[in-house]
Design a protein around this motif. Structure first.
Motif, PDB file in Angstrom:
ATOM      1  N   ALA A  71       0.822  -1.212   0.000  1.00 43.76           N
ATOM      2  CA  ALA A  71       0.000   0.000   0.000  1.00 43.76           C
ATOM      3  C   ALA A  71       0.857   1.263   0.000  1.00 43.76           C
ATOM      4  CB  ALA A  71      -0.927  -0.015   1.217  1.00 43.76           C
ATOM      5  N   VAL A  72       1.947   1.263   0.782  1.00 42.97           N
ATOM      6  CA  VAL A  72       2.817   2.451   0.822  1.00 42.97           C
ATOM      7  C   VAL A  72       3.487   2.674  -0.539  1.00 42.97           C
ATOM      8  CG1 VAL A  72       4.930   3.388   1.806  1.00 42.97           C
ATOM      9  CG2 VAL A  72       3.212   2.379   3.301  1.00 42.97           C
ATOM     10  N   GLY A  75       0.879   3.561  -3.179  1.00 41.75           N
ATOM     11  CA  GLY A  75       0.383   4.917  -2.935  1.00 41.75           C
ATOM     12  C   GLY A  75       1.379   5.978  -3.371  1.00 41.75           C
ATOM     13  N   PHE A 203      -3.408   4.862  -0.712  1.00 45.54           N
ATOM     14  CA  PHE A 203      -2.989   3.880   0.301  1.00 45.54           C
ATOM     15  C   PHE A 203      -4.173   3.021   0.731  1.00 45.54           C
ATOM     16  CE2 PHE A 203      -2.598   2.630   4.730  1.00 45.54           C
ATOM     17  CZ  PHE A 203      -1.345   2.028   4.766  1.00 45.54           C
ATOM     18  N   TRP A 207      -4.682  -0.875   0.110  1.00 49.18           N
ATOM     19  CA  TRP A 207      -4.746  -1.692   1.338  1.00 49.18           C
ATOM     20  C   TRP A 207      -5.926  -2.661   1.296  1.00 49.18           C
ATOM     21  CZ3 TRP A 207      -1.887  -2.331   5.773  1.00 49.18           C
ATOM     22  CH2 TRP A 207      -2.520  -2.927   6.852  1.00 49.18           C
TER      23      TRP A 207
END
Length: 269
Positions: A71-72, A75, A203, A207
């Motif tokens: 996700a990081v 993103g 993010f 996620w």
């Protein structure tokens, strides 16, 4: 008299809407404290056993870590790509601009299953050339998620850059600033909050993504949504309720923190 102040009817409607949205989620909280081995409401046997199982499970902790990394990275990539795209079309608006924006929005109108099949064939073919970037690899999942969430970032950044007065660019250029200096020192500082919002939005979307992840992963990459899906499919593991409760709590804490920051900023004005 402030004509924009919400009346009691508006507040009541807002409260009813909030309860309608939140009550189904709140039902999972007591379930997470059941002492039984299956999903059920606690009947006097409140227990933390499923939270302890979550903290002692390498599978769950590993899936949380992999989801965080994906996700990081996705993103950040989506934020950088969407920011570069909107700045480029803001500088060079041509007859093809609408077509380019339409092409970027295509993943939004394609059903998730179709996107998943396309990305499955893409990653399996990439695996033949570069196994580290293809099917069931962390970089492959990051790239797939980035492709899916970039349109949302572009929408958010388009709204933000449309609020920038073009005269500040002309003023900077008239004062001798180059294109790069204007971008780094004038445009990007005005987009900082929008970029942060875009990153948070991307993010969250990465996620919680599950449809595409199921198609392009197998054993090596197990994100948290995939682990939850496996837990519900195989044996309805109550740990799912525990992790859901923790995620709801984290979301509420972030919301309260955001409200506190907004209240603090308003009080300083």
């Amino acid at each position: 008299m402030n004509i924009y102040r919400a009346g009691w009817l508006a507040k009541l409607m807002a409260l009813i809407t909030m309860l309608f949205l939140m009550l189904p989620l709140a039902a999972v909280v007591p379930v997470s404290f059941t002492g039984k081995r299956y999903l059920s409401m606690p009947e006097g046997d409140w227990s933390l056993r499923h939270y302890v199982s979550l903290l002692n499970s390498s599978e769950w902790l590993g899936s949380i870590m992999q989801s965080a990394v994906v996700a990081v990275c996705a993103g950040l990539l989506a934020t950088l790509l969407s920011t570069a795209f909107v700045i480029a079309i803001w500088y060079r608006s041509t007859a093809w601009t609408r077509w380019l924006i339409g092409l970027c929005m295509l993943p939004l109108i394609v059903p998730p299953v179709v996107s998943a099949m396309v990305l499955y064939f893409m990653t399996t073919n990439v695996t033949r050339v570069a196994p580290g970037l293809g099917y069931d690899s962390l970089p492959g999942v990051i790239l797939a998620h980035t492709l899916l969430i970039v349109p949302f970032g572009v929408i958010n950044m388009l709204v933000a850059i449309s609020r920038i007065d073009r005269r500040i660019e002309l003023a900077a250029r008239n004062l001798g600033a180059s294109l790069w200096q204007t971008t780094w020192q004038v445009i990007l500082p005005n987009l900082r909050l929008a970029m942060l919002t875009t990153f948070l939005l991307c993010f969250v979307l990465s996620w919680e993504e599950i449809a595409v992840t199921l198609f392009i992963t197998s054993w090596e990459v197990v994100t948290l949504p995939r682990q939850i899906w496996s837990g519900l499919r195989d044996n309805v593991d109550p740990v799912v309720a525990a992790i859901s409760t923790l995620l709801i709590g984290a979301a509420l804490l972030l919301l309260l923190a955001r409200m506190a920051i907004q209240h603090w900023r308003d009080s300083r004005r």
